[in-house]
Write a protein that holds these residues in place. Sequence first.
Motif, PDB file in Angstrom:
ATOM      1  N   VAL A  15       0.852  -1.303  -0.045  1.00 12.70           N
ATOM      2  CA  VAL A  15       0.068   0.013   0.050  1.00 12.70           C
ATOM      3  C   VAL A  15       0.856   1.276   0.011  1.00 12.70           C
ATOM      4  O   VAL A  15       0.559   2.171  -0.826  1.00 12.70           O
ATOM      5  N   ALA A  16       1.903   1.216   0.833  1.00  5.61           N
ATOM      6  CA  ALA A  16       2.740   2.266   0.773  1.00  5.61           C
ATOM      7  C   ALA A  16       3.378   2.515  -0.503  1.00  5.61           C
ATOM      8  O   ALA A  16       3.692   3.834  -0.987  1.00  5.61           O
ATOM      9  N   LEU A  17       3.778   1.607  -1.196  1.00  2.45           N
ATOM     10  CA  LEU A  17       4.478   1.616  -2.345  1.00  2.45           C
ATOM     11  C   LEU A  17       3.412   2.309  -3.554  1.00  2.45           C
ATOM     12  O   LEU A  17       3.841   3.040  -4.453  1.00  2.45           O
ATOM     13  N   VAL A  18       2.347   1.787  -3.440  1.00  2.10           N
ATOM     14  CA  VAL A  18       1.332   2.433  -4.382  1.00  2.10           C
ATOM     15  C   VAL A  18       0.974   3.927  -4.169  1.00  2.10           C
ATOM     16  O   VAL A  18       0.777   4.823  -5.093  1.00  2.10           O
ATOM     17  N   LEU A  19       0.639   3.998  -2.902  1.00  4.47           N
ATOM     18  CA  LEU A  19      -0.210   5.270  -2.540  1.00  4.47           C
ATOM     19  C   LEU A  19       1.043   6.371  -2.219  1.00  4.47           C
ATOM     20  O   LEU A  19       0.730   7.557  -2.288  1.00  4.47           O
ATOM     21  N   ILE A  20       2.117   6.024  -1.604  1.00  7.28           N
ATOM     22  CA  ILE A  20       3.122   7.069  -1.218  1.00  7.28           C
ATOM     23  C   ILE A  20       4.257   7.146  -2.192  1.00  7.28           C
ATOM     24  O   ILE A  20       4.634   8.139  -2.720  1.00  7.28           O
ATOM     25  N   GLY A  21       4.539   5.846  -2.568  1.00 10.79           N
ATOM     26  CA  GLY A  21       5.911   5.693  -3.624  1.00 10.79           C
ATOM     27  C   GLY A  21       7.341   5.802  -2.876  1.00 10.79           C
ATOM     28  O   GLY A  21       7.302   6.060  -1.658  1.00 10.79           O
ATOM     29  N   VAL A  22       8.263   6.014  -3.698  1.00 12.91           N
ATOM     30  CA  VAL A  22       9.631   5.973  -3.056  1.00 12.91           C
ATOM     31  C   VAL A  22      10.382   7.199  -3.460  1.00 12.91           C
ATOM     32  O   VAL A  22      11.535   7.220  -3.100  1.00 12.91           O
TER      33      VAL A  22
END
Length: 531
Positions: A509-516
Amino acid sequence: MSAIASSTSPQPSSSPGTTRNTNVTILLACLGVFASYLPVVGVAVALPVIQQALDASTAGLQWVTDAFILPTAALLLTCGMLGELYGRKKVYLAGLTLFCAGSLVCLTAPGIVLVCVGQALAGVGAAALLPSTLALISHVCPDRRKRARAIALWTASLGLGLTLGPVVNGVIVEHLSWRWIFLPSLVIGVMIVVVGMAFLKESRASRDPHLDVPGQLLAIVAITGLVYGVIEGGSAGWASPAVIAAFLVAGAAFVAFVVVELRSPCPMLDMRLFGSRAFSGAAFVMTVTLFAQVGLVFALSEYFGLVHHASTLDIGIRLLALNGFTVLLGPLVGRLMNRTGPGLLLVTGLVISGIGALCVCFFHASTDTGTAALVIAVLGVGIALAMAPITTIAMNSLPRRLAGTAGAANSALRQIGSALGPAVFGAVLTDRTLATLPAHLAESGLNPADQGQVGGVVAHVGIQAGAFLRLDTPTATERALSAYGASFTDALHMCALVSGIGMLVAAAVALVLIGVRNRSPHDATPEPATA
């Protein structure tokens, strides 16, 4: 928050101020969160001693810890709003004062009821203290890089409280009366109040002095109903009428809260902020991560105590690495967030902690301390890499003038996840242990009579009773304890699976909604419309 002006009020501390004042504010904020988290896990160490000293029932003993969690989770959003309106310093000092008063009540309580009252009072103080500490940091650190480093220190201080609490209280319980476990928090709190009154500068958001009373009441009802339902569900059963009623009330209050906040000219929590992918992602990740972390810590504590028969001090030492790495790696994480971005660190930490949690599935009843410490260290490194970025992303997702609201939301989600974890994982431990115990007893070589006796004791007295089984012969007792250890370890594996999958889902979820990408989430988040 639509009625909030676009700048902070012209207080003397509106600008970052001198470096000295900034550093003092950060230090006091870190000390405040350290003091408030010192008894969170530490009090649990003394529960068996408190039960014997005060002749407390099981239900009364459970509320010693729950009485702290419930008001903390229910009042965080309200206290965050009060700090924005009337002054963060005022709310910070008021929270510390209430926290000290609660510790004093617990220190002098003659019975279990007053211990719960003191814990509840301390919980109200923590609800005022936690969002104000983050708001103070955000106010004196307008630069997002310095703010990231300060939040990393704040997270390390939180971890230090969770780390030292069980160890310090374990030593106190072994050598002194259980009452003295509340003294460190009281002394530290009084010292912080004195220093804070002298050195902290007042700040507040520039807004009309209007409280969103309907929203605050509905938030309190929703959070209280949810936490109470989970707490009671873990002991009375999820099908209990009281538990079902609590969940229904919480659901209805939550829906009403959303409707009221969308229509309010000055909402306590502007629901449009959840349109930000970063804010929504941070909110979800915070709740799931704390649920998985605290729940697994609870399960591991039970495993070490009931299967390995470790003392309370030994349990605290074995779990030292779990939160200890948050303290040790705090400054490094703060620098890494400015170089690589909080999103990348967050995803990396969640993946590592998820893998560490899944490795607990390889534990068995006789797993040696070294192997367990290595797995716990992996889990601790992952948590250390993830916790500060979650808080930083949540704070950067809102304008700096809404720091109190961001801090309150961050702390509320942290407390809700922390409350859900032990209750849900406790139910998993009970159900899975009872389900697998008959098969392990059959394989142990015990005669049918002994098998029935052991199964009856564990089912009716509680799974904790299995650790103290005594049968007619030493051989039979050894076989019974071995079967119980295998069953409890099976239950631990299920908890580890839930925790590990939860953290990996949070990473996705962090990868999809927040990104890197190396940027502040708020850079891409539009300002809420002003009234």
